[in-house]
Write a protein that holds these residues in place. Structure first.
Motif, PDB file in Angstrom:
ATOM      1  N   PHE A  78      89.300   1.666 111.079  1.00  0.00           N
ATOM      2  CA  PHE A  78      88.102   2.411 110.679  1.00  0.00           C
ATOM      3  C   PHE A  78      87.074   2.512 111.807  1.00  0.00           C
ATOM      4  CE2 PHE A  78      89.779   0.497 106.717  1.00  0.00           C
ATOM      5  CZ  PHE A  78      90.131   1.677 106.072  1.00  0.00           C
ATOM      6  N   ASN A  79      87.369   1.884 112.935  1.00  0.00           N
ATOM      7  CA  ASN A  79      86.454   1.937 114.070  1.00  0.00           C
ATOM      8  C   ASN A  79      86.792   3.049 115.053  1.00  0.00           C
ATOM      9  OD1 ASN A  79      85.003  -0.338 113.169  1.00  0.00           O
ATOM     10  ND2 ASN A  79      86.493  -1.719 114.102  1.00  0.00           N
ATOM     11  N   ASN A  80      87.833   3.823 114.759  1.00  0.00           N
ATOM     12  CA  ASN A  80      88.183   4.938 115.635  1.00  0.00           C
ATOM     13  C   ASN A  80      88.575   6.158 114.810  1.00  0.00           C
ATOM     14  OD1 ASN A  80      91.205   5.043 115.279  1.00  0.00           O
ATOM     15  ND2 ASN A  80      91.053   2.957 116.074  1.00  0.00           N
ATOM     16  N   VAL A  81      88.936   7.222 115.486  1.00  0.00           N
ATOM     17  CA  VAL A  81      89.156   8.506 114.830  1.00  0.00           C
ATOM     18  C   VAL A  81      90.336   8.479 113.859  1.00  0.00           C
ATOM     19  CG1 VAL A  81      90.693   9.404 116.620  1.00  0.00           C
ATOM     20  CG2 VAL A  81      89.286  10.999 115.291  1.00  0.00           C
ATOM     21  N   HIS A  82      91.308   7.585 114.052  1.00  0.00           N
ATOM     22  CA  HIS A  82      92.470   7.550 113.174  1.00  0.00           C
ATOM     23  C   HIS A  82      92.093   7.220 111.736  1.00  0.00           C
ATOM     24  CE1 HIS A  82      94.377   7.009 117.156  1.00  0.00           C
ATOM     25  NE2 HIS A  82      95.397   7.627 116.612  1.00  0.00           N
ATOM     26  N   ASP A  86      87.608  12.609 107.081  1.00  0.00           N
ATOM     27  CA  ASP A  86      86.927  13.906 107.109  1.00  0.00           C
ATOM     28  C   ASP A  86      87.462  14.823 108.202  1.00  0.00           C
ATOM     29  OD1 ASP A  86      85.887  12.081 108.989  1.00  0.00           O
ATOM     30  OD2 ASP A  86      84.078  13.279 109.242  1.00  0.00           O
ATOM     31  N   ILE A  87      88.420  14.349 109.001  1.00  0.00           N
ATOM     32  CA  ILE A  87      89.038  15.178 110.038  1.00  0.00           C
ATOM     33  C   ILE A  87      90.485  15.432 109.621  1.00  0.00           C
ATOM     34  CG2 ILE A  87      89.660  15.358 112.471  1.00  0.00           C
ATOM     35  CD1 ILE A  87      87.377  13.478 113.117  1.00  0.00           C
ATOM     36  N   ALA A  93      93.434  11.472 106.595  1.00  0.00           N
ATOM     37  CA  ALA A  93      93.187  12.711 105.848  1.00  0.00           C
ATOM     38  C   ALA A  93      94.404  13.089 105.013  1.00  0.00           C
ATOM     39  CB  ALA A  93      92.847  13.841 106.802  1.00  0.00           C
ATOM     40  N   HIS A  94      95.497  12.377 105.195  1.00  0.00           N
ATOM     41  CA  HIS A  94      96.729  12.690 104.467  1.00  0.00           C
ATOM     42  C   HIS A  94      97.125  11.513 103.584  1.00  0.00           C
ATOM     43  CE1 HIS A  94      97.306  16.460 106.657  1.00  0.00           C
ATOM     44  NE2 HIS A  94      96.881  15.804 107.723  1.00  0.00           N
ATOM     45  N   LEU A  95      97.947  10.633 104.106  1.00  0.00           N
ATOM     46  CA  LEU A  95      98.433   9.510 103.305  1.00  0.00           C
ATOM     47  C   LEU A  95      97.868   8.173 103.782  1.00  0.00           C
ATOM     48  CD1 LEU A  95     102.129  10.644 102.968  1.00  0.00           C
ATOM     49  CD2 LEU A  95     100.389  10.703 101.192  1.00  0.00           C
ATOM     50  N   GLN A  96      96.758   8.228 104.491  1.00  0.00           N
ATOM     51  CA  GLN A  96      96.091   7.030 104.987  1.00  0.00           C
ATOM     52  C   GLN A  96      97.090   6.139 105.750  1.00  0.00           C
ATOM     53  OE1 GLN A  96      93.678   5.276 101.881  1.00  0.00           O
ATOM     54  NE2 GLN A  96      92.490   7.140 101.647  1.00  0.00           N
TER      55      GLN A  96
END
Length: 332
Positions: A78-82, A86-87, A93-96
Motif C-alpha cells: 500500500f506504500n507504492n502504486v501497485h 484508483d488506477i 484495481a482488479h483482483l488485488q
C-alpha cells in the motif's frame, strides 16, 4: 468484496492457460522441494486456477495473516502504486493480491496441526515457480519498450526473476534508487564493482551515476546491454564534446572508446588502460619521430623537453581530435 464477473473470468482464463502450458513448473533448487514434490505443487496450482476460487473479500482475506505482525508482511504494497485501486492498470484495481499471487482457494482456511497449507504463486529465488514464469506475471503489465529485449537477455538467460532485483512490497524499490541500485548490481558483478574504487572511475560509488545510465538491465539489442546503439553513442550522452565530426579525427576515438579507456575504472588517470606513452605505442611506432628517437623515449635519464614525463600528450594535447586547420598532428 465481490469482483466483477468479467474481471474474474479474464484473469482466471489467462492465468489458467499459462499454467496448462507449464509456466508454473517448480524450481528444482527451491526450498519447497523438501516439503512437497514439484509435481504435487504444480498440480495443486493448476487445479486452483481451473476452479477460479478467488476470495470474495479480496486483500482483506490475505491481510488476516500477512499483516504488520507477520513474517511475510504484505502491508508494504500500500506504500507504492501497485496497491492503489484508483488506477486501472494496477493489480489492486482488479483482483488485488490475487492478481499476482493467484486465487486463494483453501490457502486461507484454518489448518489442523501437522497439515500443510495449500500453495500460492510466490516470487523470489527460493520460489517453487520457475523464474522465467515469475517474470511473466510482471511482464503482463510491464511490457513497455524498456523491456522489449528481456527474452534472450543476459539476466533472463541466467534465470533471474524480476523479484531477484525488484521489491514490490515496499515504499521505494532499491533498484530504482541510484546508490542502492549500484550496490545491488555489484552483488553479482563484483569485478566491475571493485573497479569503481580505483584511482580513476565514474562517480557511481557516490550515487551520481547508476549502472542503468549505460546498461539496460532488462536487455538490449546492443552488445553488453548498452542503452545506445554503440559504446561511443553511450559515452557521448555525457561526453558530447568528443562526438565530432572533427576536421582531424583520431581513428580509435571514432572507432571505440574502450580501445583506450576502461569504463568501470582504472589505476591510471582518465580511465586509461595504460599510461602514456605505453598506450600510444600500442599503435604508434617512435622509430621516425621527428623530435625524439626510440632510445630517448625509453631512456629514463633523457633531458629532451619533448618527452618530459614520457607523455605524448605534452605535445599532442588534442588527442580526441582537432578542428584547427593545422591540427593534423593533434597538437592544437
Amino acid at each position: 468484496m465481490i469482483w466483477p464477473e468479467k474481471n474474474r473470468i479474464f484473469f482466471h482464463q489467462a492465468i489458467a492457460l499459462l499454467l496448462l502450458l507449464g509456466l508454473f513448473n517448480a524450481d528444482a533448487n527451491s526450498q519447497m522441494q523438501a516439503k512437497k514434490s514439484i509435481e504435487q505443487i504444480n498440480q495443486q496450482l493448476i487445479e486452483k486456477f481451473k476452479q477460479g476460487s478467488y476470495s470474495k473479500k479480496g486483500a482483506d482475506t490475505c491481510l488476516k495473516c500477512h499483516d504488520e505482525q507477520a513474517e511475510l508482511n504484505g502491508m508494504g504494497i500500500f506504500n507504492n502504486v501497485h496497491g492503489r485501486a484508483d488506477i486501472s492498470a494496477t493489480p489492486f484495481a482488479h483482483l488485488q493480491c490475487e492478481s499476482c499471487h493467484g486465487p486463494v482457494g483453501k490457502h486461507a482456511k484454518r489448518l489442523r496441526k501437522g497439515k500443510e497449507r495449500e500453495p500460492m504463486v510466490s516470487f523470489g529465488m527460493n520460489s517453487p515457480v520457475l523464474s522465467a514464469h515469475q517474470s511473466s506475471v510482471c511482464l503482463s503489465c510491464h511490457d513497455d519498450q524498456k523491456r522489449v529485449a528481456w527474452q534472450g537477455s543476459v539476466h533472463q538467460s541466467e534465470q533471474l526473476p524480476c523479484s531477484a532485483c525488484h521489491l514490490v512490497h515496499t515504499a521505494q524499490d532499491p533498484a530504482l534508487i541510484k546508490q542502492q541500485q549500484n550496490k545491488l548490481c555489484g552483488s553479482c558483478h563484483k569485478a566491475q564493482n571493485d573497479a569503481f574504487n580505483k584511482r580513476s572511475a565514474h562517480p557511481l560509488k557516490w550515487g551520481q551515476m547508476s549502472c542503468s545510465d549505460c546498461h539496460n538491465p532488462h536487455g538490449s539489442m546492443e552488445e553488453h546491454g548498452l542503452v545506445k546503439s554503440t559504446l561511443n553513442q553511450t559515452c557521448f550522452q555525457c561526453h558530447g564534446e568528443k562526438r565530432g565530426p572533427l576536421l582531424w579525427e583520431h581513428a580509435p576515438v571514432t572507432e571505440d572508446c574502450s580501445i583506450c579507456h576502461n569504463a568501470h575504472g582504472s589505476v591510471n588517470a582518465g580511465l586509461l588502460k595504460q599510461r602514456a606513452p605505453q598506450l600510444c605505442l600500442d599503435c604508434h611506432s617512435p622509430a621516425d619521430h621527428p623530435v625524439a628517437s626510440a632510445q630517448q623515449i625509453n631512456n629514463p635519464n633523457t633531458r629532451n623537453v619533448f618527452v618530459l614525463g614520457k607523455n605524448c600528450l605534452n605535445c599532442h594535447s588534442q588527442v580526441h581530435g582537432s578542428n584547427h586547420p593545422s591540427g593534423q598532428m593533434m597538437q592544437r
